[in-house]
Design an enzyme around this catalytic site. Structure first.
Site, PDB file in Angstrom:
ATOM      1  N   THR A   1      36.149  27.608  38.834  1.00 25.10           N
ATOM      2  CA  THR A   1      36.051  28.059  40.290  1.00 25.10           C
ATOM      3  C   THR A   1      36.556  29.441  40.810  1.00 25.10           C
ATOM      4  OG1 THR A   1      37.967  26.903  40.725  1.00 25.10           O
ATOM      5  CG2 THR A   1      35.844  25.500  40.810  1.00 25.10           C
TER       6      THR A   1
ATOM      7  N   ARG B   1      48.877  36.394  24.571  1.00 21.97           N
ATOM      8  CA  ARG B   1      48.278  37.918  24.260  1.00 21.97           C
ATOM      9  C   ARG B   1      49.781  38.372  23.232  1.00 21.97           C
ATOM     10  NH1 ARG B   1      46.905  40.593  29.796  1.00 21.97           N
ATOM     11  NH2 ARG B   1      44.969  39.582  29.952  1.00 21.97           N
TER      12      ARG B   1
ATOM     13  N   CYS C   1      42.443  43.982  31.894  1.00 22.80           N
ATOM     14  CA  CYS C   1      41.210  44.943  32.217  1.00 22.80           C
ATOM     15  C   CYS C   1      41.441  46.194  31.988  1.00 22.80           C
ATOM     16  CB  CYS C   1      40.686  44.387  33.647  1.00 22.80           C
ATOM     17  SG  CYS C   1      42.095  44.391  34.908  1.00 22.80           S
TER      18      CYS C   1
ATOM     19  N   HIS D   1      37.604  50.222  37.148  1.00 18.95           N
ATOM     20  CA  HIS D   1      38.720  50.788  36.898  1.00 18.95           C
ATOM     21  C   HIS D   1      38.826  52.206  36.594  1.00 18.95           C
ATOM     22  CE1 HIS D   1      40.766  47.087  38.145  1.00 18.95           C
ATOM     23  NE2 HIS D   1      41.180  46.833  37.140  1.00 18.95           N
TER      24      HIS D   1
END
Lengths: 352, 352, 352, 352
Positions: C15, C112, C151, C244
């Site tokens: 969502t 990560r 990102c 970006h």
């Protein structure tokens, strides 16, 4: 009023964006001195600088930074309180303060529509303070509540007042382009408003329509009578920081020429008693003649953010006149507006 | 229409922002093939990639980049020309092309108000092409000029058309919040519009008011008759890249309910002949039910930028209904609109 | 891979803004079919259209709108799950799915930095999937977790990879100007970012510095070895919606000329196995020669948002080269990046 | 200095954006009185209010509005002239004024790099005024030219000065995020910058790199010696109105701790003679400790736009320290900077 006799005041909801404006504007105020900053339990008991994420221009005044935040109990060492509370909290808290003898100058919508609570812009309807007598009598309060209108309504009712007096206002179309600061902090998400227009602000249109009629109404036999003006509002949010812009089309009983309307607007100055208040602007309404004014970024700060700037006064093919209004939504339309109300209360002898 | 028979077309004013849109949209068009790109003497004789500072999204198509820019002489190897010229140049150049046998689909305002020049949105008034006969007869042209309306008018006339048909439109208030791309390139200075609203766009309000009456008018005896609708427009520029938002209040002969109005809007599809054109959207008008739609950034690209999205259909205290419209000003409101007009000309047999 | 054999997939955190991107991108995906949408208890049990405030461009796909939101239990009828969960939730939930046999392609930062969890950009370090064997062995998982980077790191590591291969990367200065969509929804308040720059994004600089070293590192004896590159990052938020922008200065073992560097960038294509994946861009890196490119608004969508665009490749007075990179932070830098990882897992036989 | 003895001054290029700032700032200046406003032939002979499209905040001061614009001839009744001319015009006009005996305080780049023309920020290198002697001797001028640096360089050289003095500056990485007002009016097109970053400003990086070395250099034997600092600059334009933000990474001879660097920055005050100038800020550098400051919108106006605000002082993995600087590009970085230079000239006896 000498410094020694400054009225001790408190700010309710002092940590929010409007609360911060109150703190900023009341610093070095000639008549008022902040003696307490109150907020919800989450903030109470902490130094103001810690409890408050300062989001308005400038820095928190040092005296305030060190003040401990009080809770919202009617035991503050003040006689007058400025309320920047959310409506739902205001509904609970403001009556407790009024009951306990405080004069409450509220920026919240909670009591604006109560028949015995004045909704006031001093230049427009200072005489509505007459409702206080009934308010106290019926509610058994030693204090009082006076409210100031929604920020957008302010930019509508002020220029319409002199036009109503002179020409008999009948119909109003108002389409607003409102700044994001009107939504408080954090308020509007940047993902929603960057490069965008939001054609909806919950409850705003109803407030504009109703409050305009209330502000332009009169008091008869201690009761407020709404003005017989039909108002249709469309409210939009635009990527502007501060300053609400409103496109107006208005119809009158007696159609004025453009120059007659401009003269009525430019000459408007409110009652004498209001003109002498410390926060009152010299010219409540400034009329610009350039074709592309007023603009929010360039005109919102006129007269310290206390003047409403109007322009593009011209004929309307459908009603009588069109014009554009710009006003500073967090100054005249919020904190400064409530402070002007408080000054009026002092001048009229309501604050002992 | 098979590839072999594609109509050879040219773009006049190909180096500007609208010209670039024409080049982009006509690349791989099923019916049209660009054979020439023409512009002012400053650009003529240079490769398009050099002459043109590409400002719209994406990159110039390779075939166009290498094309040499032609001058604005009516000697181009095309049968149809799209004009993205400034009005003052269009006034001189477009008649020369029409005279020389070209069909001119113009995005310029120069000829929109001539009584024998159709101003057309296919879904709204395809039948106005009937004026071409008189245009050719009176002016002695073997070609023709068809114009498309101002970008803001498009977002007004399209949703008003089905409402007019169903309920008899009488009065319109329109307050626009227009994107900067409507001002061309370089257009609006960032110093003017960042965090600001400009409450004035030169000539825009007059165009909106007049063109709405023309588009909703009819053709009788080869003459265009304006609709008897009173339109009052207020035009504003806001910091939005693409997509014009318009707040409308409308009055009718027969007041519809909100649901009747929504049904008329949602069911609108234009004439059969238009629906089958390659650039025609499946739904020319999309109705959104969310309280905060349409928004320019989120709705401008609906149906490839060819649909007008409306929302907030609700009652109006002054006229009958209020609604908000969003349309893509450089697609439906400019280049794509003219291309749809050109497709209509082909379908109706005006382009041999 | 035929339609019949599509891999059933689910989205965890469906969502939120990144979850919405997954839903959008997986609709009509040639290899994957969404069979479940899972989210926190607040949303579970409600239709997706109700549970989800759609904030990304376009509308929710109809099939998804009607789907009931599942809870975050590892009992979904999928073999592969995409995780768009916040890090704190991901830390709890993702191992449960891996344990239960699901392949988890995670966009979260939670795992990560685990030495046995691959952090992968397929074109950069597809071979790091070799860590999965150790991951399964040591953790006793029949499933697996593969992560995609932050990102901003994506827009740094991709252009640095071919430069590292060719010239031996040693030092990197990276100053980012990041879009607001990187902060999720509601994310950055408009009052903070309109007309402003925020020179701080919590934790971002550390992520960029560490993940760049991990992505450019190698796997030896089933263990990940960080690249010996010194990275200094400064992260800023700017009023840009998506995309970006990163200014880079880089030092090498062997100083390349500008043209050598451009050649290495432009020729980069990743391993063969990656090039054939359905979401892989034809050119992972696009080099622009114009002096003022790349720009986020004009270049973020290159190759469907999967290419990183670089430009302004030039000498640096301090290190060897300077360049500017633009990439789409919610496509290549988030959802699309994870989907490409998932495609790689399928191609490499990790998804049965 | 008493009012009677105010120095008569003129503004060259008075109608542009920087010229308007000069007019605004010199109104009611304690030492200077505007006696002439000069501009190109297009404006000369017209009242200033007509010749000038006022684009900066506020309104033109009434005394200026009525002044007739003079042409750029060195026959103005002033002793000191402020030049806001474009570089190409400045190159022709400024020497004529210096030749004719005027002191020229220039904001243009035309003469910044001449070895005998001081490029000055008073707090940084007031001693460079010593070059004037040689300038006059070699050029035979009875007047003089003093220049102020590029607006971005100002925000770099000021914080680097005390760090250089204390720790020996060796290397600088500077990535700027510059406001649109730095590009003048109309300057950057809104279509280019709305929701975007432009990673290029023509000539800016070279100016930053060179001017930083000049400002931090010294004068020996009447000659300016550049500082031996390697500077690498990357200049970007962002959608901010006023206020340049710069991310810096710096290397020193002697690596300071973060607290030592903060102490050097916070204690910086420039020479005594400068501190007493009317436009000098109390603190030329303000250090903020919040993690997310400085921000251009919130910090540009510190000390009337004359202070540079720095923050995020922290270690750098590659050089020694990282920090962020914000300064007001049209005040400290342009008009106010030149006025401070002029005040210094008066204090040092260069203006008779």
């Amino acid at each position: 009023m000498s410094t020694e006799t400054k009225v001790p005041v408190a700010v309710l909801g002092a940590t929010g964006a409007v609360g911060q404006r109150f703190v900023q504007l009341l610093t070095d105020h000639p008549w008022f001195e902040i003696v307490a900053l109150a907020a919800s339990e989450r903030s109470a008991g902490r130094p103001y600088a810690d409890a408050c994420n300062w989001v308005i221009p400038g820095d928190p005044p040092p005296f305030a930074s060190e003040m401990m935040v009080s809770s919202l109990e009617p035991t503050l060492p003040a006689r007058l309180v400025f309320s920047a509370l959310p409506a739902s909290v205001a509904r609970e808290v403001e009556p407790l303060f009024a009951q306990a003898g405080y004069a409450v100058c509220s920026n919240a919508s909670a009591f604006r529509y109560e028949p015995d609570v004045p909704l006031v812009i001093p230049e427009v309807n200072a005489d509505h303070l007459a409702l206080i007598e009934r308010q106290r009598a019926e509610r058994g309060w030693s204090g009082l509540i006076v409210t100031s209108p929604n920020c957008t309504t302010t930019g509508i009712a002020m220029p319409l007042k002199p036009l109503d007096v002179a020409f008999g206002l009948r119909q109003v179309f108002a389409t607003s382009m409102q700044a994001v600061s009107g939504g408080g902090y954090p308020g509007v998400a940047s993902l929603d408003i960057l490069g965008n227009v939001l054609p909806y602000i919950g409850g705003e249109e109803e407030k504009i329509e109703r409050e305009t009629r209330l502000l332009l109404g009169h008091v008869a036999d201690g009761r407020r009578v709404e003005a017989e003006v039909v108002v249709s509002a469309q409210a939009n949010r635009v990527p502007v920081l501060d300053g609400h812009t409103i496109c107006l089309s208005v119809g009158f009983e007696k159609r004025p020429t453009v120059e007659e309307a401009i003269a009525a607007l430019a000459d408007f100055c409110g009652p004498d008693a209001v003109r002498e208040l410390p926060s009152a602007p010299e010219h409540p309404i400034l009329v610009r003649r350039e074709p592309d004014r007023p603009q929010p970024r360039r005109d919102r700060d006129a007269e310290g953010g206390m003047a409403v700037t109007v322009g593009r006064v011209r004929e309307c093919p459908l009603l009588d006149l069109r014009l554009v209004s710009v006003s500073h939504n967090t100054l005249r339309g919020a904190a400064s507006g409530s402070i002007l109300n408080a000054e009026l209360l002092v001048a009229k002898g309501y604050i002992k």
